[in-house]
Design a protein around this motif. Structure first.
Motif, PDB file in Angstrom:
ATOM      1  N   TYR A  34     114.546  55.331  61.287  1.00 47.69           N
ATOM      2  CA  TYR A  34     113.626  54.665  62.200  1.00 47.69           C
ATOM      3  C   TYR A  34     112.283  55.368  62.166  1.00 47.69           C
ATOM      4  O   TYR A  34     112.212  56.582  62.374  1.00 47.69           O
ATOM      5  N   GLY A  35     111.228  54.619  61.929  1.00 44.42           N
ATOM      6  CA  GLY A  35     109.887  55.164  62.062  1.00 44.42           C
ATOM      7  C   GLY A  35     109.522  55.296  63.539  1.00 44.42           C
ATOM      8  O   GLY A  35     110.332  55.018  64.420  1.00 44.42           O
ATOM      9  N   HIS A  36     108.278  55.695  63.793  1.00 42.80           N
ATOM     10  CA  HIS A  36     107.898  56.006  65.179  1.00 42.80           C
ATOM     11  C   HIS A  36     108.015  54.790  66.089  1.00 42.80           C
ATOM     12  O   HIS A  36     108.422  54.919  67.237  1.00 42.80           O
ATOM     13  N   ALA A  39     111.823  54.032  66.561  1.00 41.15           N
ATOM     14  CA  ALA A  39     112.476  55.063  67.378  1.00 41.15           C
ATOM     15  C   ALA A  39     112.113  54.892  68.848  1.00 41.15           C
ATOM     16  O   ALA A  39     112.945  55.076  69.734  1.00 41.15           O
ATOM     17  N   ARG A  43     114.836  53.931  71.685  1.00 45.33           N
ATOM     18  CA  ARG A  43     115.076  54.788  72.851  1.00 45.33           C
ATOM     19  C   ARG A  43     114.859  54.006  74.163  1.00 45.33           C
ATOM     20  O   ARG A  43     115.606  54.173  75.117  1.00 45.33           O
TER      21      ARG A  43
ATOM     22  N   LYS B  42     121.291  67.432  79.023  1.00 37.47           N
ATOM     23  CA  LYS B  42     120.732  67.432  77.670  1.00 37.47           C
ATOM     24  C   LYS B  42     119.694  66.323  77.508  1.00 37.47           C
ATOM     25  O   LYS B  42     118.625  66.535  76.954  1.00 37.47           O
ATOM     26  N   ARG B  43     120.013  65.129  78.002  1.00 41.40           N
ATOM     27  CA  ARG B  43     119.042  64.038  77.848  1.00 41.40           C
ATOM     28  C   ARG B  43     117.769  64.309  78.656  1.00 41.40           C
ATOM     29  O   ARG B  43     116.669  64.017  78.202  1.00 41.40           O
ATOM     30  N   GLU B  46     115.779  66.732  76.682  1.00 41.06           N
ATOM     31  CA  GLU B  46     115.123  66.033  75.570  1.00 41.06           C
ATOM     32  C   GLU B  46     113.870  65.291  76.040  1.00 41.06           C
ATOM     33  O   GLU B  46     112.829  65.340  75.393  1.00 41.06           O
ATOM     34  N   ASP B  47     114.013  64.583  77.168  1.00 38.06           N
ATOM     35  CA  ASP B  47     112.852  63.851  77.694  1.00 38.06           C
ATOM     36  C   ASP B  47     111.701  64.811  78.009  1.00 38.06           C
ATOM     37  O   ASP B  47     110.537  64.522  77.735  1.00 38.06           O
ATOM     38  N   LEU B  50     110.203  66.094  74.734  1.00 33.58           N
ATOM     39  CA  LEU B  50     109.380  65.025  74.161  1.00 33.58           C
ATOM     40  C   LEU B  50     108.043  64.922  74.870  1.00 33.58           C
ATOM     41  O   LEU B  50     106.997  64.835  74.239  1.00 33.58           O
ATOM     42  N   ARG B  56     102.181  64.161  74.692  1.00 32.38           N
ATOM     43  CA  ARG B  56     100.812  64.306  75.178  1.00 32.38           C
ATOM     44  C   ARG B  56      99.807  64.588  74.075  1.00 32.38           C
ATOM     45  O   ARG B  56      98.645  64.841  74.353  1.00 32.38           O
ATOM     46  N   ASP B  58      97.919  62.778  70.958  1.00 34.72           N
ATOM     47  CA  ASP B  58      97.670  61.394  70.574  1.00 34.72           C
ATOM     48  C   ASP B  58      98.250  61.012  69.223  1.00 34.72           C
ATOM     49  O   ASP B  58      98.587  59.869  69.005  1.00 34.72           O
ATOM     50  N   TYR B  61     104.416  61.800  67.183  1.00 34.06           N
ATOM     51  CA  TYR B  61     105.376  60.736  67.432  1.00 34.06           C
ATOM     52  C   TYR B  61     106.800  61.221  67.194  1.00 34.06           C
ATOM     53  O   TYR B  61     107.035  62.117  66.395  1.00 34.06           O
ATOM     54  N   MET B  62     107.743  60.565  67.828  1.00 31.56           N
ATOM     55  CA  MET B  62     109.147  60.799  67.532  1.00 31.56           C
ATOM     56  C   MET B  62     109.607  59.774  66.503  1.00 31.56           C
ATOM     57  O   MET B  62     109.247  58.604  66.593  1.00 31.56           O
ATOM     58  N   ILE B  63     110.408  60.218  65.548  1.00 24.86           N
ATOM     59  CA  ILE B  63     111.078  59.283  64.646  1.00 24.86           C
ATOM     60  C   ILE B  63     112.576  59.615  64.659  1.00 24.86           C
ATOM     61  O   ILE B  63     113.008  60.539  65.359  1.00 24.86           O
ATOM     62  N   GLU B  64     113.365  58.838  63.908  1.00 28.42           N
ATOM     63  CA  GLU B  64     114.806  59.127  63.839  1.00 28.42           C
ATOM     64  C   GLU B  64     115.251  59.027  62.404  1.00 28.42           C
ATOM     65  O   GLU B  64     114.979  58.017  61.749  1.00 28.42           O
ATOM     66  N   MET B 191     114.753  64.511  67.328  1.00 24.30           N
ATOM     67  CA  MET B 191     115.815  65.127  68.098  1.00 24.30           C
ATOM     68  C   MET B 191     117.100  64.550  67.549  1.00 24.30           C
ATOM     69  O   MET B 191     117.311  63.331  67.616  1.00 24.30           O
TER      70      MET B 191
END
Lengths: 492, 492
Positions: A34-36, A39, A43, B42-43, B46-47, B50, B56, B58, B61-64, B191
């Motif tokens: 998954y890209g940004h 993802a 979520r 745990k969640r 994680e939050d 993140l 914060r 710009d 990003y998160m990916i998976e 994550m």
């Protein structure tokens, strides 16, 4: 809108949704990253799923289980012996196929649970050949779909990647039941990965070797679980096993037809989740009952949740609702030599299980298919606000110090409470188009009037609606209220 | 408070934090499940991670990424050849040991990167024997710690469970860089799980075969990344490689000592995360620099983030900050035959990587160790509110219809905005104790006065503070404001 897989995958790659894992190296079959953007949507979907199916029930909880499981529990659950696909190889080119996929592609329909012998007979009778080179096909054989791992310094400790998240829940039931004060019903949910050595992985997040599931197992006392039908007249599309025909039935009618009331109420819950919260059109969703050889023998009632996905060729499974009875706990009682029955009010019994199972990847794909709209004029991703990466974009109309610094001040003042994006670069039309494409529902534009203290529109901005492109002017001070309303979940 | 592993594990099992996976079947070595309380904490962690490290910024990003990776990228990254531990077996009982652990347990210290030959020499010189049965030890040998899987109908497609989440990021860099408009610095976080065939897994979420990581990779232009020291006088505990002695240095001094400014500023960020947000005591946290054979050759600067964890025997690694240079993208450029360098403002270069890496399981363990307090009188889990499963419990003082229905009304009115639990059963003292144990910071008690319209305290409740057991009476209408304040993150 009718779409094909390539078109959807093209969009997915372009905007950062998903693509084959390790595609830098040519990709991995049946495995995706998954890209940004993907993802983020995934979520948010998980959070929504958790709050809708799990958190609003007092005795339902999320847990997390390991992806690697030792061999024993998967022998006990029956997966080591029976989690099989039937495969068939070409004698000439040596390619292997999943028998049911091979036959379906040749226009031959067989039951999901058809045996090796039945398939061999059909192949022979119909004279099916290798779809690749026309070669003669070998004998079909059972192929276990679990992926095994060998652990330890001599790699002698056999384990499996779990084939479904549900097993992690069954293994934890007895402990959670103790910790959570021995009350039923007890709901335990897992959102996580499962693994299957699919022979014919297909494009489009459908038949995956590594998949994401969200599953809720509700353990209950079969003699005492009283579940009210909240809306007896709530209508759903159902394909009962008996007739095989799609009809509309309401909750009350389903109960009269013999489906357990707790089961029907959960059909309503699921249907409402898709229709009322996610706004999926009525005609795109149905429950498809499995029976006979198509259903696992331990399931007392088994319905697939199906969505009509044009890129997959019609109605396809995106989840399931399974009344599994006591099979799971009984199997693990036997396998572990530990009695998992419970005693409540002096009565000892094995809790039954109702399973709500959702394929997260399939659901994400469905969301893209349902909400991505392409026309000659523009591309827009009409995601519900609570799923979108950003709730709003903040756009100074043009390169101008006053506008830009005003935009920044607005951004800074709301970014702690909202998911917002600020964008300075490119024409305003281009920036709108970018936000349309990634599903940002609102564009807040700072223009001349916003920063002109002589204008009657001083300290106002325009808000552009992604879906209909309408614009209206609002006071900056009213922005938070508008955004709050926009991101609220719809009433059910 | 000094704790041992058994004591902490006992608490963890009793309240639903974590326990060995498949413990119904005797457990799996080095693999754990999270119960409902652990999964919730745990969640929330994680939050928090993140929002602090990723959201914060710009362009972060998160990916998976997938957990299964094909073989090629892990050959390119060097893991297939070099992700080794040195193991040594007993000739008599055939038990295998990790050489460094075996030697450490025998009181012999060796460098992390010691070679097979060096270890063989030490074993011989010191006459080390099998710690199990005193038998003679065989030759040490390199053992690859990756867990491999074979896919496809003939199980001929080799893959690995990823040994670190970071690789999934490097594989996706080029695509995200395109999608995200070719800007640097670009931060990509994952994550997720990673897998290692640990020879000597130990208790206590420390050396795991299946672990959870939160890693952020920041790709930047080594000539142009300007990172300001936000607090030049911010002090940290550091063990520089040069001296090996723990000292206190501020940010400015670290820069003067030669550490890159961007690196130091990220040390400050990490330190603030633990001290200011999580409230970890100053003396419990330090940065431990690795050098020589102890650090991966491609790292330009490598510090472990260490916390003083009594149940693990002192300062242990819970994360790391690694200036990895261009090694990762260069390796994958070579491996994939695709040039991953970028061109910005007419200059072509390979982005460098700064990695912030956190072991999620180790961090959860640390939180338990730091915030679980046991005294003769009571057990209390003093978790920060933003991590706790519930923000408040609602407790009618005793079995009484008016109190119970009032409690329910309060519960219904706030449960949409807060994580609350309602509990009717047991004495009020027992219910307080239960909430103390799982870390609920506030108990809201509905008593006689709350429901007595003649009382001056009508429509008020008591709020009990978990940490000091103090109680105060507040108006029901003031509850939301109090809870909002309680769950806000502390100012940094």
């Amino acid at each position: 809108m009718l779409m094909d897989i390539e078109e959807l995958m093209g969009f997915a790659k372009r905007v950062g949704l998903f693509w084959p894992a390790a595609d830098l190296y040519g990709g991995a079959s049946g495995i995706y990253d998954y890209g940004h953007l993907g993802a983020s949507i995934k979520r948010h979907f998980e959070d929504l799923w958790l709050s809708y199916f799990v958190e609003r029930n007092d005795n339902y909880y999320m847990i997390e289980g390991s992806n690697i499981l030792p061999e024993k529990p998967l022998v006990a659950s029956g997966h080591a012996a029976k989690f099989n696909d039937i495969i068939i190889g070409c004698k000439r080119c040596k390619t292997h196929f999943r028998a049911d996929v091979l036959l379906a592609d040749a226009g031959i329909k067989i039951a999901e649970g058809a045996s090796v012998e039945e398939i061999a007979a059909v192949v022979k009778e119909k004279g099916v050949k290798c779809p690749r080179d026309g070669g003669e096909l070998g004998e079909p054989k059972a192929f276990n779909m679990m992926i095994d791992v060998m652990l330890g310094p001599e790699k002698k400790e056999k384990g499996y990647l779990r084939p479904e998240t549900a097993q992690s829940v069954y293994l934890n039931f007895y402990r959670e039941f103790q910790v959570l004060r021995k009350k039923l019903p007890l709901g335990l949910a897992i959102m996580g990965r499962a693994y299957r050595n699919e022979i014919s992985p297909r494009q489009g997040l459908y038949r995956l070797r590594e998949l994401n599931q969200a599953e809720l197992q509700i353990f209950f006392d079969p003699e005492k679980w009283e579940v009210k039908l909240e809306e007896p007249h709530y209508k759903m599309n159902v394909v009962p096993y008996k007739t095989g025909e799609q009809i509309v039935m309401n909750a009350e009618e389903l109960v009269k037809a013999g489906y357990p009331q707790f089961y029907v109420q959960h059909m309503v819950l699921i249907d409402r989740f898709y229709r009322k919260i996610l706004n999926i059109p009525k005609e795109k969703l149905r429950f498809f009952e499995k029976g006979g050889n198509d259903k696992a023998f331990y399931n007392k009632v088994h319905m697939d949740i199906e969505a009509d996905i044009s890129s997959w060729g019609g109605f396809r499974e995106i989840g399931g609702l399974h009344y599994r009875g006591e099979y799971d706990l009984t199997s693990h009682s036997k396998g572990s030599n530990q009695d998992l029955s419970v005693s409540i009010d002096g009565r000892r019994f094995m809790p039954n299980v109702l399973e709500l199972s959702f394929g997260l990847d399939r659901n994400v794909w469905m969301l893209v298919e349902m909400f991505y709209k392409k026309s000659a004029e523009r591309e827009v991703f009409m995601l519900p606000t609570f799923l979108s990466q950003y709730e709003a974009a903040i756009l100074p109309l043009q390169k101008d110090e006053a506008m830009e610094s005003k935009a920044e001040r607005i951004y800074d003042s709301i970014k702690k409470r909202y998911r917002v994006f600020i964008d300075y670069s490119g024409s305003i039309g281009k920036r709108y188009a970018r936000m349309d494409e990634i599903g940002t529902p609102y564009c807040i534009t700072i223009d001349f009037d916003t920063v002109d203290s002589k204008s009657p529109n001083y300290e106002t901005v325009t808000i552009r609606n992604r879906d209909d492109k309408s614009q209206k002017r609002v006071k900056i001070s009213a922005l938070e209220k508008l955004l709050d309303a926009a991101k609220a979940l719809p009433a059910e």
